[in-house]
Design an enzyme around this catalytic site. Sequence first.
Site, short mmCIF file in Angstrom:
data_model
loop_
_atom_site.label_atom_id
_atom_site.label_comp_id
_atom_site.label_asym_id
_atom_site.label_seq_id
_atom_site.Cartn_x
_atom_site.Cartn_y
_atom_site.Cartn_z
CG HIS A 205 -58.91 -24.15 19.69
ND1 HIS A 205 -58.77 -22.95 20.36
CD2 HIS A 205 -58.01 -24.10 18.66
CE1 HIS A 205 -57.86 -22.20 19.77
NE2 HIS A 205 -57.38 -22.88 18.74
CB SER A 206 -55.80 -24.56 22.42
OG SER A 206 -54.66 -24.15 23.13
CG LEU A 207 -55.85 -26.76 28.35
CD1 LEU A 207 -54.61 -27.62 28.57
CD2 LEU A 207 -55.94 -25.69 29.44
CB SER B 78 -57.36 -30.88 21.68
OG SER B 78 -56.08 -30.33 21.96
#
Length: 744
Positions: free
Chosen positions: A376-378, A380
């Site tokens: 999720h977010s960073l 990924s």
Amino acid sequence: MRDCNPSTQLSRIKGTGRGRSTHLHSNAGSVMSAVEQQPADASLSSNSSSSFEVIEADAANKYEAVVPHWFYCKVTDSRERWIPFSTQDSEKLEAAQKMRKDDEELVVPISGGRYDVHLKQRQCYAVYWEEEVSEVRRCTWFYKGEKDNKYVPYLESFSEELEEAYMIAVTLDEWKKKLESPNREIIILHNPKLMVHYHPVTVSDDWGSSSAEQGRPRTVKRGVENISVDIHSGEPEQIDHLVFVVHGIGPACDIRFRSIIQCVNDFRAVSLSMLQAHFKKAQEQQQIGRVEFLPVNWHSRLHSTGVDVDLERITLPSINRLRHFINDTILDVFFYNSATYCQTIVDTVASEMNRLYLLFLQRNPDYKGRVSIAGHSLGSLILFDLLTNQKASSEDEDGKEKESQTGARHGADASSVKEILEKLKLSEYSTVFEKERMDRQALLLCTEQNLKDMGIPLGPRMKILHYISSERETQDSNHWAQIIAGNSGEGRTESESSAGPGSAGSRSSGRNCPYPDVSLGQVSANYPQLIYKPAIFFAFGSPIGMFLTVRGVKRIDPSYSLPTCKGFFNIFHPFDPVAYRIEPMIVPDMEFEPMLLPHHKGRKRMHLELKEGLTRMSMDLKNNLLGSLRVAWQSFTRAPLPAVEAASTESETESQNCSDGQTEVKPNEPPAAAKEEASPINVGMLNGGHRIDYVLQEKPIESFNEYLFALQGHLCYWESEDTVLLVLKEIYQTQGIMLDQPLQ
């Protein structure tokens, strides 16, 4: 376990008083004396003796032993909350309690193996992550709490005393029994339906002396079936797939400031409900079990390096909460772009996933499934950088080389024109192509005029032309890849050719290529290797596209795929301010929409369909209104001469019909996104030739204001049924298991 025989319990109560009132003792003694004197009285007739036995048996039959249920205690903000185990786990604990009650080392795995209960100590420990130890209790009696009206279980020892008193009251039909708890609190059993708990309240008078008075009564309930609490049935024991989930910036992962552990728990719970709703047939046939999701936490390890102390010394004292929030969350992005802390982050993520994988295999030795990863977010971006720097085995290299050699033909050996038309859902035109003696090579040379001469209508013609252009683009990209590989192999030294994808040699050569290396601009770090090959990589609300662009990677080679992972899905909410697309970096010359994720109950959300319908309706009204106004205006400004009027009317009518026909066709045509979704789009090999970008449907309330729900859009994935269903669908598709009914 205590003996539930009424006579035995009455005998025990007569001899022991443990916390009971004098009133209860006198009743128990009189009952026992009556029971003991009846058989000894010789004057009683046989008829009266037998009738007494019948009455005693009927009275004893009224009592049924309470069914216990196991709970565990969660402490949040210094407040205790008792949560029931699932029915499956409670039965497992109860069976272990009966069989091996005195075993000091007895450990029972519960919650799908994610927790262990040490039965003798009555404590619950997390297996895969760090968590506070929870108290475990075997519960039968409950009282309503003071603040939140949640039911709280009594201590096990006092619950047994309550159960004995209840049994006496039911057996002898004598109620209004009074008991005193270990905390000097009074419990009164008025009748089976009314039992109350009085909490003593200390009252001080004017002279300073204090006295205890009965406070507000609280409800007492017997058995878990009489209290309002949600109890889940449990989880399937069979695990089909393992997914590691990596969080983004900060310690909180959603709008409620919950940790990655709690968010992944929600994601797992949603997956179980989606399996029951959309894979019911496979579950009934016992083809599938469940997917296990395990959280990977790197934030706590990063901030335990002492960097927080260093930041605290230089942080300004003003707006203290905002600065603390920035230091704890936003700065994680800068930490990842620092060579020192980037190494800490990638080492933590890789080592933690490897540790969890080995521990999972140790606890599940029969596991034969595969592993996927999600970020999720960073998180990924961290996973993407790790995957781009994995070293493929020699078998994978040979497989990729074969794929690139056969990619230009795209199944020429197996695909005939008939199969191509079936793939495009145009099989009814097979006879037309057979009549013209068309093979695949001749089809790729066709122009629009050729297809028009063959009598192919406009819609099918456009589909065939799009397929031809996609095939030509694939051939061109593979041709360029072979040229680049040949040039780089001739010009590099032996040391450069052995360098990895993130080496300086490969990056410098990438600058002169039309497709630069995706590792271009990455932070200089030693990226660890994973001990497994992920099947699929899921990115939620991911900024991967933005970071690649900032690093200088403007285009991604269509033939590029992650070295050890064949699947890649970029899933995002339409209002997510952090999310970026990937497909336009692979196919920059085409404009097409991301794949719209269907609602988990099927079709589009109602407000989206309504919006599209209103848009089409307004376009139709607009076109018809403009046409009517144009005709009216021309009738007022028309020349009065009859001959001229007749001639002009005919010409204007023809032109008007032509223009009206054009304007009417446009609203009825499907939008560009729909056309491109209906026909195949070549988005490269990053996801095995399949679509990469998937967009969620916003909720009706979110469509009122995009900015208001932007933050929620970035944190919505943990409880999104549509996201979870896509993950499950793609995972089980690798095992040949499909949804019960395909979503539209």
